[in-house]
Design a protein around this motif. Structure first.
Motif, short mmCIF file in Angstrom:
data_model
loop_
_atom_site.label_atom_id
_atom_site.label_comp_id
_atom_site.label_asym_id
_atom_site.label_seq_id
_atom_site.Cartn_x
_atom_site.Cartn_y
_atom_site.Cartn_z
N GLY A 52 0.81 -1.21 0.00
CA GLY A 52 0.00 0.00 0.00
C GLY A 52 0.85 1.25 0.00
N ALA A 53 1.92 1.25 0.77
CA ALA A 53 2.82 2.41 0.82
C ALA A 53 3.44 2.66 -0.54
N GLN A 54 3.77 1.59 -1.24
CA GLN A 54 4.35 1.76 -2.58
C GLN A 54 3.36 2.44 -3.52
N ARG A 55 2.09 2.08 -3.41
CA ARG A 55 1.07 2.71 -4.26
C ARG A 55 0.91 4.19 -3.96
N LEU A 56 1.07 4.57 -2.69
CA LEU A 56 0.87 5.96 -2.29
C LEU A 56 2.08 6.84 -2.60
N THR A 57 3.25 6.25 -2.73
CA THR A 57 4.45 7.05 -2.96
C THR A 57 4.35 7.79 -4.29
N GLY A 58 4.59 9.10 -4.22
CA GLY A 58 4.49 9.96 -5.39
C GLY A 58 3.11 10.54 -5.60
N ALA A 59 2.11 10.07 -4.84
CA ALA A 59 0.76 10.59 -4.97
C ALA A 59 0.62 11.89 -4.18
N THR A 60 -0.41 12.65 -4.52
CA THR A 60 -0.70 13.92 -3.84
C THR A 60 -1.94 13.75 -2.97
N LEU A 61 -1.84 14.19 -1.73
CA LEU A 61 -2.99 14.15 -0.83
C LEU A 61 -3.94 15.28 -1.21
N THR A 62 -5.11 14.92 -1.72
CA THR A 62 -6.04 15.93 -2.22
C THR A 62 -7.13 16.29 -1.22
N ALA A 63 -7.42 15.38 -0.28
CA ALA A 63 -8.48 15.66 0.70
C ALA A 63 -8.36 14.66 1.84
N THR A 64 -8.85 15.08 3.00
CA THR A 64 -8.98 14.17 4.14
C THR A 64 -10.38 14.35 4.71
N GLU A 65 -10.88 13.31 5.34
CA GLU A 65 -12.18 13.41 5.98
C GLU A 65 -12.27 12.38 7.09
N ALA A 66 -13.19 12.62 8.01
CA ALA A 66 -13.50 11.66 9.05
C ALA A 66 -14.98 11.32 8.94
N TYR A 67 -15.27 10.05 9.17
CA TYR A 67 -16.66 9.60 9.25
C TYR A 67 -16.74 8.72 10.48
N GLY A 68 -17.35 9.24 11.53
CA GLY A 68 -17.36 8.51 12.78
C GLY A 68 -15.95 8.32 13.29
N LYS A 69 -15.56 7.07 13.50
CA LYS A 69 -14.22 6.76 14.00
C LYS A 69 -13.29 6.33 12.88
N HIS A 70 -13.66 6.63 11.64
CA HIS A 70 -12.88 6.22 10.47
C HIS A 70 -12.24 7.45 9.82
N LEU A 71 -10.95 7.33 9.53
CA LEU A 71 -10.18 8.39 8.89
C LEU A 71 -9.91 8.01 7.44
N LEU A 72 -10.15 8.95 6.52
CA LEU A 72 -9.95 8.71 5.10
C LEU A 72 -9.02 9.78 4.51
N HIS A 73 -8.01 9.32 3.77
CA HIS A 73 -7.13 10.18 2.99
C HIS A 73 -7.40 9.89 1.52
N HIS A 74 -7.57 10.93 0.71
CA HIS A 74 -7.80 10.77 -0.71
C HIS A 74 -6.54 11.21 -1.46
N TYR A 75 -6.01 10.29 -2.30
CA TYR A 75 -4.77 10.55 -3.02
C TYR A 75 -4.98 10.43 -4.52
N ASP A 76 -4.26 11.26 -5.28
CA ASP A 76 -4.24 11.18 -6.74
C ASP A 76 -2.81 11.00 -7.21
N GLY A 77 -2.64 10.21 -8.29
CA GLY A 77 -1.33 10.08 -8.91
C GLY A 77 -0.46 9.03 -8.26
N GLY A 78 0.83 9.25 -8.35
CA GLY A 78 1.78 8.31 -7.78
C GLY A 78 1.73 6.97 -8.49
N ASN A 79 1.85 5.89 -7.74
CA ASN A 79 1.84 4.54 -8.28
C ASN A 79 0.44 3.93 -8.24
N GLY A 80 -0.54 4.77 -8.25
CA GLY A 80 -1.92 4.29 -8.21
C GLY A 80 -2.80 5.09 -7.27
#
Length: 272
Positions: free
Chosen positions: A35-63
């Protein structure tokens, strides 16, 4: 387990320090290496929380993709500026930009999800008092159809997302309702009051980083009592105050068990 206000704070913090930046992701522990390999080189475009769940939205990189984190009982996140230090402990995921870094340890979940999987996650969760898209009417209808105790229903993440034991305990005290009362005995007006109080209290928690539920007239500064000394911080009415006098009536705060979880209340201020 962190309650929802903590996750909303993390979402805001992570976007503030990493948002818009190209990320280098690693998994010093090794369990999230792919998973880290897929995120490397990507740009963090948004973050959000839903209840006790944290979500990071990424574009680009290795996927790229959508990073889903649930801290569970033992998960922690640390961050800092500049070059990251040598990893300490079992770091599941390290995110590094040119200016900041963040480490994740011990989460219950750390995974990359598709948009469809995120939609399914959201569909399993109830109304989050800290989200603008919350649906309190549906949550209230579920509660008012149930014979289960309110202290259990408020902790059901499929009904109300992000509320943990502290907020559930305290909001019922402030409403003057025992946690043992069946949901079907709650009126529509009572639910609206509870929901509004949850929204207000959790917003304060997200701003301050701690849970404070005590009204001004019952604070140590107003009554002369010693401040609360507890690792959870904040001033509360009944949570973890078993055997202590109620801050409102002086009766003894009691401890009970609901669905194998501790519950605290004042039998005088919270009639069943």
């Amino acid at each position: 387990m962190p309650e929802g206000h903590t996750i909303h704070r993390l979402a805001a913090r992570h976007y503030a320090i990493l948002g818009g930046a190209q990320i280098v992701a690693t998994s010093p522990q090794g369990r999230f290496a792919a998973g880290a390999q897929r995120l490397t080189g990507a740009t963090l475009t948004a973050t959000e929380a839903y209840g006790k769940h944290l979500l990071h939205h990424y574009d680009g990189g290795n996927g790229g993709g959508i990073l889903h984190v649930h801290l569970g009982l033992y998960g922690t996140v640390t961050d800092g500026a500049g070059a990251p230090p040598a990893p300490v402990g079992q770091v599941r995921l390290r995110l590094v930009s040119r200016r900041h870094w963040a480490d994740l340890r011990g989460p219950a979940a750390c995974e990359l999800l598709t948009p469809a999987e995120v939609d399914a996650l959201r569909g399993r969760l109830g109304a989050d008092p800290l989200r603008d898209d919350a649906d309190p009417d549906t949550a209230g209808a579920k509660i008012r159809r149930s014979a289960r105790p309110l202290g259990v229903l408020l902790l059901d993440q499929s009904i109300v997302a992000g509320v943990g034991l502290v907020y559930a305990t305290e909001v019922l005290f402030r409403a003057g309702i025992a946690p043992t009362r069946p949901g079907r005995r709650l009126t529509a007006d009572q639910w609206q009051a509870i929901w509004g109080d949850l929204v207000d209290l959790m917003r304060i928690g997200a701003q301050l980083g701690r849970i404070d539920t005590v009204r001004e007239e019952h604070l140590p500064e107003a009554t002369g009592r010693p401040p609360r000394a507890d690792r959870h911080g904040g001033e509360v009415y009944v949570y973890r105050r078993t055997g202590s006098p109620c801050l409102c009536c002086g009766d003894t705060v009691v401890l009970g068990a609901l669905a194998a979880r501790n519950s605290y209340w004042c039998q005088t201020c919270q009639p069943s």
